[in-house]
Design a protein around this motif. Structure first.
Motif, PDB file in Angstrom:
ATOM      1  N   GLY A   1      21.515  14.342 -70.364  1.00  0.00           N
ATOM      2  CA  GLY A   1      22.067  15.675 -70.572  1.00  0.00           C
ATOM      3  C   GLY A   1      23.177  16.042 -69.615  1.00  0.00           C
ATOM      4  N   ALA A   2      23.254  15.377 -68.478  1.00  0.00           N
ATOM      5  CA  ALA A   2      24.285  15.703 -67.491  1.00  0.00           C
ATOM      6  C   ALA A   2      25.193  14.508 -67.219  1.00  0.00           C
ATOM      7  N   MET A   3      24.607  13.418 -66.744  1.00  0.00           N
ATOM      8  CA  MET A   3      25.415  12.285 -66.321  1.00  0.00           C
ATOM      9  C   MET A   3      26.132  11.616 -67.493  1.00  0.00           C
ATOM     10  N   LEU A   4      25.399  11.294 -68.549  1.00  0.00           N
ATOM     11  CA  LEU A   4      25.998  10.575 -69.670  1.00  0.00           C
ATOM     12  C   LEU A   4      27.045  11.420 -70.389  1.00  0.00           C
ATOM     13  N   THR A   5      26.754  12.701 -70.601  1.00  0.00           N
ATOM     14  CA  THR A   5      27.726  13.558 -71.287  1.00  0.00           C
ATOM     15  C   THR A   5      29.014  13.687 -70.476  1.00  0.00           C
ATOM     16  N   THR A   6      28.880  13.756 -69.145  1.00  0.00           N
ATOM     17  CA  THR A   6      30.069  13.854 -68.295  1.00  0.00           C
ATOM     18  C   THR A   6      30.875  12.559 -68.312  1.00  0.00           C
ATOM     19  N   LEU A   7      30.183  11.428 -68.163  1.00  0.00           N
ATOM     20  CA  LEU A   7      30.868  10.136 -68.170  1.00  0.00           C
ATOM     21  C   LEU A   7      31.575   9.896 -69.502  1.00  0.00           C
ATOM     22  N   ALA A   8      30.877  10.194 -70.603  1.00  0.00           N
ATOM     23  CA  ALA A   8      31.466   9.975 -71.920  1.00  0.00           C
ATOM     24  C   ALA A   8      32.704  10.849 -72.120  1.00  0.00           C
ATOM     25  N   PHE A   9      32.652  12.071 -71.612  1.00  0.00           N
ATOM     26  CA  PHE A   9      33.789  12.981 -71.780  1.00  0.00           C
ATOM     27  C   PHE A   9      34.996  12.503 -70.982  1.00  0.00           C
ATOM     28  N   ILE A  10      34.760  12.038 -69.752  1.00  0.00           N
ATOM     29  CA  ILE A  10      35.863  11.604 -68.891  1.00  0.00           C
ATOM     30  C   ILE A  10      36.423  10.258 -69.346  1.00  0.00           C
ATOM     31  N   LEU A  11      35.521   9.320 -69.692  1.00  0.00           N
ATOM     32  CA  LEU A  11      35.946   7.948 -69.970  1.00  0.00           C
ATOM     33  C   LEU A  11      36.331   7.703 -71.425  1.00  0.00           C
ATOM     34  N   SER A  12      36.212   8.704 -72.269  1.00  0.00           N
ATOM     35  CA  SER A  12      36.555   8.520 -73.683  1.00  0.00           C
ATOM     36  C   SER A  12      38.039   8.694 -73.950  1.00  0.00           C
TER      37      SER A  12
ATOM     38  N   PRO B   1      28.004   4.178 -86.137  1.00  0.00           N
ATOM     39  CA  PRO B   1      27.659   3.227 -85.067  1.00  0.00           C
ATOM     40  C   PRO B   1      27.699   3.858 -83.678  1.00  0.00           C
ATOM     41  N   VAL B   2      28.596   4.833 -83.498  1.00  0.00           N
ATOM     42  CA  VAL B   2      28.646   5.553 -82.222  1.00  0.00           C
ATOM     43  C   VAL B   2      27.359   6.342 -82.024  1.00  0.00           C
ATOM     44  N   ALA B   3      26.900   7.002 -83.084  1.00  0.00           N
ATOM     45  CA  ALA B   3      25.644   7.746 -83.016  1.00  0.00           C
ATOM     46  C   ALA B   3      24.466   6.823 -82.749  1.00  0.00           C
ATOM     47  N   LEU B   4      24.484   5.637 -83.361  1.00  0.00           N
ATOM     48  CA  LEU B   4      23.419   4.661 -83.133  1.00  0.00           C
ATOM     49  C   LEU B   4      23.398   4.223 -81.674  1.00  0.00           C
ATOM     50  N   MET B   5      24.573   4.024 -81.102  1.00  0.00           N
ATOM     51  CA  MET B   5      24.649   3.607 -79.701  1.00  0.00           C
ATOM     52  C   MET B   5      24.066   4.677 -78.776  1.00  0.00           C
ATOM     53  N   TYR B   6      24.475   5.913 -78.963  1.00  0.00           N
ATOM     54  CA  TYR B   6      23.979   6.986 -78.102  1.00  0.00           C
ATOM     55  C   TYR B   6      22.474   7.201 -78.297  1.00  0.00           C
ATOM     56  N   THR B   7      22.008   7.098 -79.537  1.00  0.00           N
ATOM     57  CA  THR B   7      20.569   7.230 -79.793  1.00  0.00           C
ATOM     58  C   THR B   7      19.789   6.126 -79.095  1.00  0.00           C
ATOM     59  N   ALA B   8      20.314   4.902 -79.153  1.00  0.00           N
ATOM     60  CA  ALA B   8      19.647   3.779 -78.501  1.00  0.00           C
ATOM     61  C   ALA B   8      19.595   3.960 -76.995  1.00  0.00           C
ATOM     62  N   ILE B   9      20.676   4.466 -76.413  1.00  0.00           N
ATOM     63  CA  ILE B   9      20.678   4.742 -74.973  1.00  0.00           C
ATOM     64  C   ILE B   9      19.613   5.780 -74.638  1.00  0.00           C
TER      65      ILE B   9
ATOM     66  N   ALA C   1      34.878  14.243 -82.427  1.00  0.00           N
ATOM     67  CA  ALA C   1      33.891  13.676 -83.353  1.00  0.00           C
ATOM     68  C   ALA C   1      33.218  12.449 -82.752  1.00  0.00           C
ATOM     69  N   ALA C   2      33.968  11.648 -81.986  1.00  0.00           N
ATOM     70  CA  ALA C   2      33.389  10.476 -81.345  1.00  0.00           C
ATOM     71  C   ALA C   2      32.541  10.846 -80.141  1.00  0.00           C
ATOM     72  N   TYR C   3      32.849  11.984 -79.523  1.00  0.00           N
ATOM     73  CA  TYR C   3      32.102  12.431 -78.348  1.00  0.00           C
ATOM     74  C   TYR C   3      30.823  13.169 -78.719  1.00  0.00           C
ATOM     75  N   ALA C   4      30.837  13.882 -79.830  1.00  0.00           N
ATOM     76  CA  ALA C   4      29.716  14.749 -80.211  1.00  0.00           C
ATOM     77  C   ALA C   4      28.357  14.043 -80.269  1.00  0.00           C
ATOM     78  N   PRO C   5      28.257  12.789 -80.759  1.00  0.00           N
ATOM     79  CA  PRO C   5      26.940  12.142 -80.830  1.00  0.00           C
ATOM     80  C   PRO C   5      26.278  11.895 -79.480  1.00  0.00           C
ATOM     81  N   VAL C   6      26.992  12.146 -78.362  1.00  0.00           N
ATOM     82  CA  VAL C   6      26.360  11.948 -77.057  1.00  0.00           C
ATOM     83  C   VAL C   6      25.117  12.814 -76.913  1.00  0.00           C
ATOM     84  N   PHE C   7      25.090  13.951 -77.618  1.00  0.00           N
ATOM     85  CA  PHE C   7      23.934  14.831 -77.529  1.00  0.00           C
ATOM     86  C   PHE C   7      22.696  14.218 -78.192  1.00  0.00           C
ATOM     87  N   LEU C   8      22.906  13.245 -79.074  1.00  0.00           N
ATOM     88  CA  LEU C   8      21.762  12.580 -79.699  1.00  0.00           C
ATOM     89  C   LEU C   8      20.960  11.783 -78.674  1.00  0.00           C
TER      90      LEU C   8
END
Length: 250
Positions: free
Chosen positions: A170-181, A144-152, A64-71
């Protein structure tokens, strides 16, 4: 900033989001598919001698915390496309401020995040998670997590083309978020230097805040969530400032 102008621009943004039905479906369905796949994997891991599998509650919170990365991808590509077309150029003669534009892109993304969180939590019930009223707090903490990803995403959309946004968000941020979360690599097994880097970034703290919200550890939410909020505010302020600067250049 005008609430009316933000609302009117948000309505237009909603239409654009709904028009991109493939990406919208992917953003909604992928967290549920990821939850299913990881729940199967961790179930097998738990059967191995000496191995400790992640609980379904923690896994649900992590997804649930990772999903907003797509925003970040949705918002960034939409802004980049508008910026490179004549759409924004025509709107620049209107009384809308840069903040009006940014929040007009942001509000619909938060609505998408609400739906995304509910889908993730309800699907988790099919995989063994006990659905309770705690999910409402989880939805609130995810915002707030969704707001952060949207702002990025908006910050990237201000300075990049839509193709570049696709690569970065679509590639770099989603990968980093998945590994570092902490979803795949527990913080406990990381080296000291890498652990310090992870703790300085918001992805791990976003996960821990949602884990605390769903697990009933309310006192642990804010110590993690304030870091996410700080990143969200800084990125949103930067997006507004860069958008205003690019607007003056026209």
């Amino acid at each position: 900033m005008s609430a009316r102008r933000v609302w009117l621009f948000s309505v237009r943004t909603v239409k654009e989001v709904l028009r991109d039905s493939v990406n919208l479906f992917f953003g909604m369905a992928f967290p549920a598919l990821l939850l299913w796949a990881l729940s199967v994997i961790y179930r097998q891991v738990g059967q191995m001698p000496g191995a400790r599998a992640m609980s379904i509650g923690d896994l649900t919170a992590s997804i649930a915390a990772y999903a907003p990365v797509f925003l970040s991808l949705f918002s960034g590509m939409l802004l980049a496309k508008d910026r490179t077309s004549s759409f924004l150029a025509r709107l620049f003669v209107s009384p809308m401020t840069s903040a009006d534009f940014m929040f007009g892109y942001t509000v619909p993304m938060l609505v998408v995040s609400l739906a995304q969180s509910l889908v993730t939590f309800l699907c988790a019930g099919l995989f063994g998670w006990h659905v309770s009223a705690r999910l409402l707090l989880g939805v609130v903490v995810v915002l707030p997590v969704a707001l952060m990803y949207t702002a990025i995403g908006l910050l990237c959309g201000c300075v990049m083309s839509d193709r570049a946004v696709g690569g970065v968000c679509g590639a770099m941020l989603t990968t980093l978020a998945f590994i570092l979360s902490g979803v795949t690599v527990p913080l406990a097994i990381m080296g000291e230097t890498f652990r310090r880097i992870v703790q300085a970034l918001p992805f791990y703290h976003a996960t821990q805040a949602v884990v605390a919200a769903l697990g009933g550890a309310d006192g642990r939410i804010w110590p993690h969530l304030w870091i996410v909020c700080l990143y969200a505010l800084v990125c949103m302020a930067a997006a507004v400032a860069v958008f205003a600067w690019r607007r003056r250049e026209r």
